[in-house]
Scaffold this active site. Structure first.
Site, PDB file in Angstrom:
ATOM      1  N   GLN A  11     -38.480  17.281   5.551  1.00 37.75           N
ATOM      2  CA  GLN A  11     -38.805  18.458   4.790  1.00 37.75           C
ATOM      3  C   GLN A  11     -38.015  19.628   5.360  1.00 37.75           C
ATOM      4  O   GLN A  11     -37.604  19.568   6.518  1.00 37.75           O
ATOM      5  CB  GLN A  11     -40.294  18.735   4.868  1.00 37.75           C
ATOM      6  CG  GLN A  11     -41.161  17.616   4.299  1.00 37.75           C
ATOM      7  CD  GLN A  11     -42.638  18.029   4.123  1.00 37.75           C
ATOM      8  OE1 GLN A  11     -43.036  19.173   4.321  1.00 37.75           O
ATOM      9  NE2 GLN A  11     -43.462  17.056   3.763  1.00 37.75           N
ATOM     10  N   GLU A  66     -38.627  12.264  -1.867  1.00 33.92           N
ATOM     11  CA  GLU A  66     -38.939  12.242  -0.425  1.00 33.92           C
ATOM     12  C   GLU A  66     -38.038  11.213   0.232  1.00 33.92           C
ATOM     13  O   GLU A  66     -38.078  10.027  -0.125  1.00 33.92           O
ATOM     14  CB  GLU A  66     -40.411  11.896  -0.175  1.00 33.92           C
ATOM     15  CG  GLU A  66     -41.350  13.008  -0.603  1.00 33.92           C
ATOM     16  CD  GLU A  66     -42.793  12.792  -0.186  1.00 33.92           C
ATOM     17  OE1 GLU A  66     -43.032  12.128   0.840  1.00 33.92           O
ATOM     18  OE2 GLU A  66     -43.675  13.300  -0.906  1.00 33.92           O
ATOM     19  N   TYR A 125     -38.542   6.423   3.338  1.00 32.31           N
ATOM     20  CA  TYR A 125     -38.223   7.041   4.630  1.00 32.31           C
ATOM     21  C   TYR A 125     -37.502   6.039   5.513  1.00 32.31           C
ATOM     22  O   TYR A 125     -37.807   4.832   5.480  1.00 32.31           O
ATOM     23  CB  TYR A 125     -39.513   7.491   5.328  1.00 32.31           C
ATOM     24  CG  TYR A 125     -40.111   8.742   4.700  1.00 32.31           C
ATOM     25  CD1 TYR A 125     -39.631  10.000   5.038  1.00 32.31           C
ATOM     26  CD2 TYR A 125     -41.124   8.663   3.750  1.00 32.31           C
ATOM     27  CE1 TYR A 125     -40.158  11.161   4.462  1.00 32.31           C
ATOM     28  CE2 TYR A 125     -41.656   9.811   3.166  1.00 32.31           C
ATOM     29  CZ  TYR A 125     -41.169  11.056   3.527  1.00 32.31           C
ATOM     30  OH  TYR A 125     -41.677  12.196   2.958  1.00 32.31           O
ATOM     31  N   GLU A 138     -43.855  21.303   2.233  1.00 35.71           N
ATOM     32  CA  GLU A 138     -45.261  21.040   1.948  1.00 35.71           C
ATOM     33  C   GLU A 138     -46.138  21.899   2.857  1.00 35.71           C
ATOM     34  O   GLU A 138     -45.695  22.333   3.937  1.00 35.71           O
ATOM     35  CB  GLU A 138     -45.512  19.546   2.225  1.00 35.71           C
ATOM     36  CG  GLU A 138     -46.925  19.091   2.026  1.00 35.71           C
ATOM     37  CD  GLU A 138     -47.063  17.559   2.058  1.00 35.71           C
ATOM     38  OE1 GLU A 138     -46.082  16.871   2.413  1.00 35.71           O
ATOM     39  OE2 GLU A 138     -48.157  17.071   1.711  1.00 35.71           O
ATOM     40  N   ASN A 148     -48.631  12.888  -7.002  1.00 36.72           N
ATOM     41  CA  ASN A 148     -47.754  12.436  -5.917  1.00 36.72           C
ATOM     42  C   ASN A 148     -48.311  11.151  -5.326  1.00 36.72           C
ATOM     43  O   ASN A 148     -49.505  11.057  -5.042  1.00 36.72           O
ATOM     44  CB  ASN A 148     -47.702  13.503  -4.809  1.00 36.72           C
ATOM     45  CG  ASN A 148     -46.999  12.996  -3.555  1.00 36.72           C
ATOM     46  OD1 ASN A 148     -45.782  12.807  -3.554  1.00 36.72           O
ATOM     47  ND2 ASN A 148     -47.761  12.751  -2.488  1.00 36.72           N
ATOM     48  N   GLU A 149     -47.451  10.171  -5.145  1.00 38.10           N
ATOM     49  CA  GLU A 149     -47.859   8.900  -4.541  1.00 38.10           C
ATOM     50  C   GLU A 149     -49.218   8.464  -5.095  1.00 38.10           C
ATOM     51  O   GLU A 149     -50.166   8.202  -4.340  1.00 38.10           O
ATOM     52  CB  GLU A 149     -47.847   8.999  -3.002  1.00 38.10           C
ATOM     53  CG  GLU A 149     -46.465   9.322  -2.480  1.00 38.10           C
ATOM     54  CD  GLU A 149     -46.272   9.123  -0.980  1.00 38.10           C
ATOM     55  OE1 GLU A 149     -47.254   8.971  -0.237  1.00 38.10           O
ATOM     56  OE2 GLU A 149     -45.091   9.094  -0.546  1.00 38.10           O
TER      57      GLU A 149
HETATM   58  O1  AHR Z   1     -43.558  14.061   3.678  1.00 41.53           O
HETATM   59  C1  AHR Z   1     -44.748  13.701   4.281  1.00 41.53           C
HETATM   60  C2  AHR Z   1     -45.643  12.861   3.374  1.00 41.53           C
HETATM   61  O2  AHR Z   1     -45.052  11.621   3.134  1.00 41.53           O
HETATM   62  C3  AHR Z   1     -45.916  13.383   2.005  1.00 41.53           C
HETATM   63  O3  AHR Z   1     -46.945  14.302   1.971  1.00 41.53           O
HETATM   64  C4  AHR Z   1     -46.301  12.163   1.238  1.00 41.53           C
HETATM   65  O4  AHR Z   1     -45.999  12.252  -0.129  1.00 41.53           O
HETATM   66  C5  AHR Z   1     -45.535  11.058   1.943  1.00 41.53           C
HETATM   67  O5  AHR Z   1     -46.341   9.978   2.226  1.00 41.53           O
END
Ligand code: AHR
Length: 484
Positions: A345, A296, A240, A25, A172-173
């Protein structure tokens, strides 16, 4: 003690290479300095892209790269990133630290990077603050072969031939930073926007991905599937691994034993999330046509001291290697639903493969897991009978030479003695190990080779049985040859 039995007839299905996908990103030094230094840089580069980074990444077979975000995608206007670099618009990156984004890395540079990596494109379009026309014209710009306003503009900017866009994400999101939408509203917008994502080349239709739920938002999944399933090829999921609460990011180094296990437990939740989301998807898509796209994932820890916290730069230890191995094993367990995944990432951000500092480059423990696991890509996941110890995770795939077994012992002190029974005769075994001696063993610019993969030879075998001792805090891969 752990036990695995491999029955050659029990196959789960093909492991898509795309579950080994990456994400980059416009965030911190993920793109600028990490991948892109520009053609005039003293750092060796090809058309502006770092040679050392490309060479390291080629060794892990990056199959696909998601770009330009993340949150950034829903503020990105692609026309800012085409044409002569000197005239490109300078904007504020409101998602990540309000730094100036000079747009020197845009569509052409992204496809140049893909060419150098040998990877496929996954473009994430702007639904949050962009128009339908803008999204539609980006697709036309990238993929139309012939004369059209956007194809002519691409040619004028130096690229006559169209590129191939394999995957396209629509926002996204969208439940959060991508527009704070309700699922009903997003479902309608998704249906509208995707209508104008044209697959100009009928032989390579674009795989359309809807913005899916955050972690365990099962309501979002249900509403999206109910209202938009026929219009999508995939739906995303973000999760995450956290060592504590979201608001309380824990350090990547020098952490207590409790956080070794809390981070791993958080990563293990991926299994439950995929299972529960898949069950909802099954209601509307029993044939499992639609892929769950975990675009992600990875560990999210505290940014390193003296770095901009908005740049999400974190160190990467043997604990991250455990997270990578465990999560990839979970994806391989769910090959029937997980068609792609993209770790967050690729360079210098969150659970990165590589860290850079000026001319220097470090390969992280996570990088080595991806390197060790390349043999799983496109192999057949096996449905094994397992009785694993509480701290061992494993996955087995079948390839042309026999079986490829990956194992992770995330225990802190005890080795795990593992026995593998195979119904076909074993001819030879070779192995690789990545291990830590301390919980936060890692590589840095002064010590780039503290943690790296090495030959693993402490195995023994008879025709139908293999034994190995998996060290604590380690990832081991074994190629079991049955055909030669
Ligand atoms: O990966 C970092 C961020 O995490 C991304 O931009 C977003 O989609 C998520 O909240």
């Amino acid at each position: 003690m752990s036990y695995i039995s491999i029955d050659s007839q029990r196959e789960r299905g093909k492991i898509s290479k795309y579950i080994y996908g990456q994400f980059s990103e416009h965030l911190g030094h993920g793109i600028y300095d990490g991948l892109w230094v520009g053609p005039d840089s003293d750092i060796p580069n090809t058309n502006g892209i770092r040679n050392d980074v490309v060479s390291a990444l080629r060794a892990i077979n990056v199959p696909v790269l998601r770009w330009p975000g993340g949150c950034f995608a829903d503020t990105y206007h692609w026309t800012d990133g085409i044409g002569p670099a000197s005239t490109r618009k300078r904007i504020v990156n409101t998602s990540w630290g309000s730094v100036v984004e000079n747009n020197h890395f845009g569509t052409h540079e992204y496809f140049e990077l893909l060419k150098q990596l040998g990877a496929d494109a996954y473009i994430n379009g702007n639904l949050g603050s962009g128009t339908v026309q803008e999204m539609s014209e980006w697709v036309e710009y990238m993929t139309f072969n012939g004369t059209s306003p956007m194809a002519d503009l691409r040619t004028a900017n130096g690229h006559k031939d169209p590129w191939q866009v394999k995957f396209f994400g629509v926002g996204n999101e969208s439940w959060g930073g991508g527009g704070n939408m309700r699922p009903e509203y997003y479902a309608d917008l998704y249906r509208q926007y995707q209508t104008f994502i044209n697959s100009y080349d009928a032989d390579t239709p674009i795989y359309k991905i809807a913005s899916g739920p955050n972690v365990d938002d099962y309501h979002w999944m249900d509403v999206l599937m109910k209202n938009a399933a026929p219009y999508m090829d995939g739906i995303s999921l973000h999760h995450y691994a956290l060592a504590s609460a979201w608001e309380d990011k824990r350090p990547a180094l020098d952490f207590p034993e409790s956080e070794w296990f809390s981070l791993i437990k958080s990563a293990q939740k991926m299994d439950e999330l995929i299972t529960k989301h898949s069950t909802i998807m099954d209601k509307y898509d029993p044939q499992k046509r639609i892929g769950l796209i975990v675009d992600e994932w990875g560990s999210w820890l505290r940014a390193e001291k003296d770095t901009n916290p908005a740049f999400l730069y974190q160190q990467n230890t043997i604990r991250d290697a455990m997270i990578a191995a465990i999560t990839l094993h979970i994806f391989q367990k769910h090959v029937d639903r997980v068609q792609m995944a993209n770790i967050a990432q690729m360079v210098n951000v969150l659970q990165a493969m590589l860290l850079t500092d000026g001319t220097k480059l470090v390969k992280t423990p996570t990088y080595y897991v991806f390197k060790m696991f390349t043999k799983h890509q496109e192999a057949i996941a096996m449905d094994t009978f397992d009785n694993l110890s509480d701290t061992t995770s494993a996955s087995v795939s079948k390839n042309a030479d026999g079986y490829f077994i990956s194992l992770c012992n995330f225990g802190l002190s005890a080795p795990d003695d593992i026995t593998v029974d195979v119904d076909t005769a074993i001819k030879s075994v070779s192995g690789t190990v990545l291990r830590g001696l301390r919980m936060d063993d890692h590589n840095d610019f002064e010590h780039p080779d503290e943690v790296k993969s090495e030959e693993f030879s402490t195995t023994s075998f008879q025709p139908h049985q293999l034994k190995a001792q998996i060290p604590p805090m380690s990832v081991v891969t074994l190629q079991v040859n049955t055909n030669k």
